[in-house]
Scaffold this motif. Structure first.
Motif, PDB file in Angstrom:
ATOM      1  N   GLU A 249       2.295  17.609 -13.979  1.00 48.48           N
ATOM      2  CA  GLU A 249       1.359  18.531 -14.614  1.00 48.48           C
ATOM      3  C   GLU A 249       1.568  18.656 -16.121  1.00 48.48           C
ATOM      4  O   GLU A 249       0.883  19.433 -16.770  1.00 48.48           O
ATOM      5  CB  GLU A 249       1.462  19.902 -13.945  1.00 48.48           C
TER       6      GLU A 249
ATOM      7  N   LYS B 285      -3.343   0.544  -9.741  1.00 45.65           N
ATOM      8  CA  LYS B 285      -4.456  -0.003  -8.955  1.00 45.65           C
ATOM      9  C   LYS B 285      -4.553  -1.513  -9.131  1.00 45.65           C
ATOM     10  O   LYS B 285      -4.764  -2.249  -8.162  1.00 45.65           O
ATOM     11  CB  LYS B 285      -5.771   0.665  -9.362  1.00 45.65           C
TER      12      LYS B 285
ATOM     13  N   LYS C 279      -2.220   4.990 -13.760  1.00 46.86           N
ATOM     14  CA  LYS C 279      -2.999   4.948 -12.518  1.00 46.86           C
ATOM     15  C   LYS C 279      -3.816   3.658 -12.452  1.00 46.86           C
ATOM     16  O   LYS C 279      -3.891   3.012 -11.408  1.00 46.86           O
ATOM     17  CB  LYS C 279      -3.905   6.172 -12.405  1.00 46.86           C
TER      18      LYS C 279
ATOM     19  N   LYS D 139       0.806   4.086  -2.881  1.00 45.14           N
ATOM     20  CA  LYS D 139       0.539   5.494  -2.587  1.00 45.14           C
ATOM     21  C   LYS D 139       1.676   6.394  -3.058  1.00 45.14           C
ATOM     22  O   LYS D 139       1.439   7.488  -3.583  1.00 45.14           O
ATOM     23  CB  LYS D 139       0.291   5.691  -1.093  1.00 45.14           C
ATOM     24  N   ALA D 140       2.904   5.942  -2.898  1.00 39.93           N
ATOM     25  CA  ALA D 140       4.051   6.749  -3.330  1.00 39.93           C
ATOM     26  C   ALA D 140       4.031   6.950  -4.840  1.00 39.93           C
ATOM     27  O   ALA D 140       4.234   8.073  -5.329  1.00 39.93           O
ATOM     28  CB  ALA D 140       5.356   6.076  -2.900  1.00 39.93           C
ATOM     29  N   GLN D 141       3.773   5.877  -5.597  1.00 38.49           N
ATOM     30  CA  GLN D 141       3.739   6.002  -7.056  1.00 38.49           C
ATOM     31  C   GLN D 141       2.548   6.846  -7.517  1.00 38.49           C
ATOM     32  O   GLN D 141       2.674   7.666  -8.415  1.00 38.49           O
ATOM     33  CB  GLN D 141       3.706   4.617  -7.715  1.00 38.49           C
ATOM     34  N   MET D 142       1.382   6.652  -6.901  1.00 37.62           N
ATOM     35  CA  MET D 142       0.205   7.442  -7.271  1.00 37.62           C
ATOM     36  C   MET D 142       0.421   8.923  -6.960  1.00 37.62           C
ATOM     37  O   MET D 142       0.086   9.787  -7.773  1.00 37.62           O
ATOM     38  CB  MET D 142      -1.046   6.931  -6.536  1.00 37.62           C
ATOM     39  N   THR D 143       0.980   9.213  -5.803  1.00 36.29           N
ATOM     40  CA  THR D 143       1.247  10.604  -5.423  1.00 36.29           C
ATOM     41  C   THR D 143       2.194  11.245  -6.429  1.00 36.29           C
ATOM     42  O   THR D 143       1.990  12.385  -6.858  1.00 36.29           O
ATOM     43  CB  THR D 143       1.831  10.680  -4.002  1.00 36.29           C
ATOM     44  N   HIS D 144       3.210  10.484  -6.802  1.00 35.29           N
ATOM     45  CA  HIS D 144       4.170  11.000  -7.786  1.00 35.29           C
ATOM     46  C   HIS D 144       3.452  11.344  -9.093  1.00 35.29           C
ATOM     47  O   HIS D 144       3.652  12.430  -9.655  1.00 35.29           O
ATOM     48  CB  HIS D 144       5.272   9.964  -8.018  1.00 35.29           C
TER      49      HIS D 144
ATOM     50  N   GLU E 232       0.828  -1.204   0.000  1.00 33.74           N
ATOM     51  CA  GLU E 232       0.000   0.000   0.000  1.00 33.74           C
ATOM     52  C   GLU E 232       0.867   1.261   0.000  1.00 33.74           C
ATOM     53  O   GLU E 232       0.569   2.233  -0.711  1.00 33.74           O
ATOM     54  CB  GLU E 232      -0.939   0.003   1.204  1.00 33.74           C
TER      55      GLU E 232
ATOM     56  N   GLN F 284       0.292  12.019  -9.576  1.00 35.77           N
ATOM     57  CA  GLN F 284      -0.679  13.093  -9.402  1.00 35.77           C
ATOM     58  C   GLN F 284      -0.031  14.475  -9.397  1.00 35.77           C
ATOM     59  O   GLN F 284      -0.709  15.473  -9.624  1.00 35.77           O
ATOM     60  CB  GLN F 284      -1.495  12.861  -8.130  1.00 35.77           C
ATOM     61  N   HIS F 285       1.263  14.511  -9.163  1.00 37.19           N
ATOM     62  CA  HIS F 285       1.961  15.796  -9.142  1.00 37.19           C
ATOM     63  C   HIS F 285       2.576  16.164 -10.490  1.00 37.19           C
ATOM     64  O   HIS F 285       3.185  17.220 -10.620  1.00 37.19           O
ATOM     65  CB  HIS F 285       3.032  15.792  -8.049  1.00 37.19           C
TER      66      HIS F 285
END
Length: 97
Positions: free
Chosen positions: A52, A68, A64, A42-47, A38, A49-50
């Motif tokens: 742009e 999942k 993404k 979360k670390a990969q998803m956060t990366h 988990e 999401q940032h």
């Protein structure tokens, strides 16, 4: 070796062109604790999401979904076992070629 989008967006080694779920989450295959899986997810998803840059928007959405799926498979022992067997078979098939 040329940088791939997987390398650019997720930090996966540039020689990996078709990463498996472990590589997508930057996890060692020995890691089986749900908390660590988990945290990697979360670390990969956060990366992602940032990021742009609109150049990669569709690929980021694809990633993404892949992240999942990776979390779902690797955190579920029976599904993980099946996945590991599938990876082993693919490696065997590649070695035989």
């Amino acid at each position: 070796m040329a940088e791939t989008r997987y390398h650019e967006l997720l930090g996966i080694p540039s020689d990996v062109t078709d990463p498996d779920y472990y590589q997508l989450l930057l996890l060692d295959r020995a890691v089986s604790e749900g908390v660590k899986i988990e945290a990697a997810f979360k670390a990969q998803m956060t990366h992602l999401q940032h990021i742009e840059n609109p150049k990669h928007k569709e690929f980021i959405e694809f990633l993404k979904g892949e992240l999942k799926r990776a979390r779902g498979v690797l955190a579920d022992p029976p599904r993980r076992k099946d996945y590991d067997q599938e990876l082993a078979k693919e490696r065997d098939d590649e070695l035989r070629k």
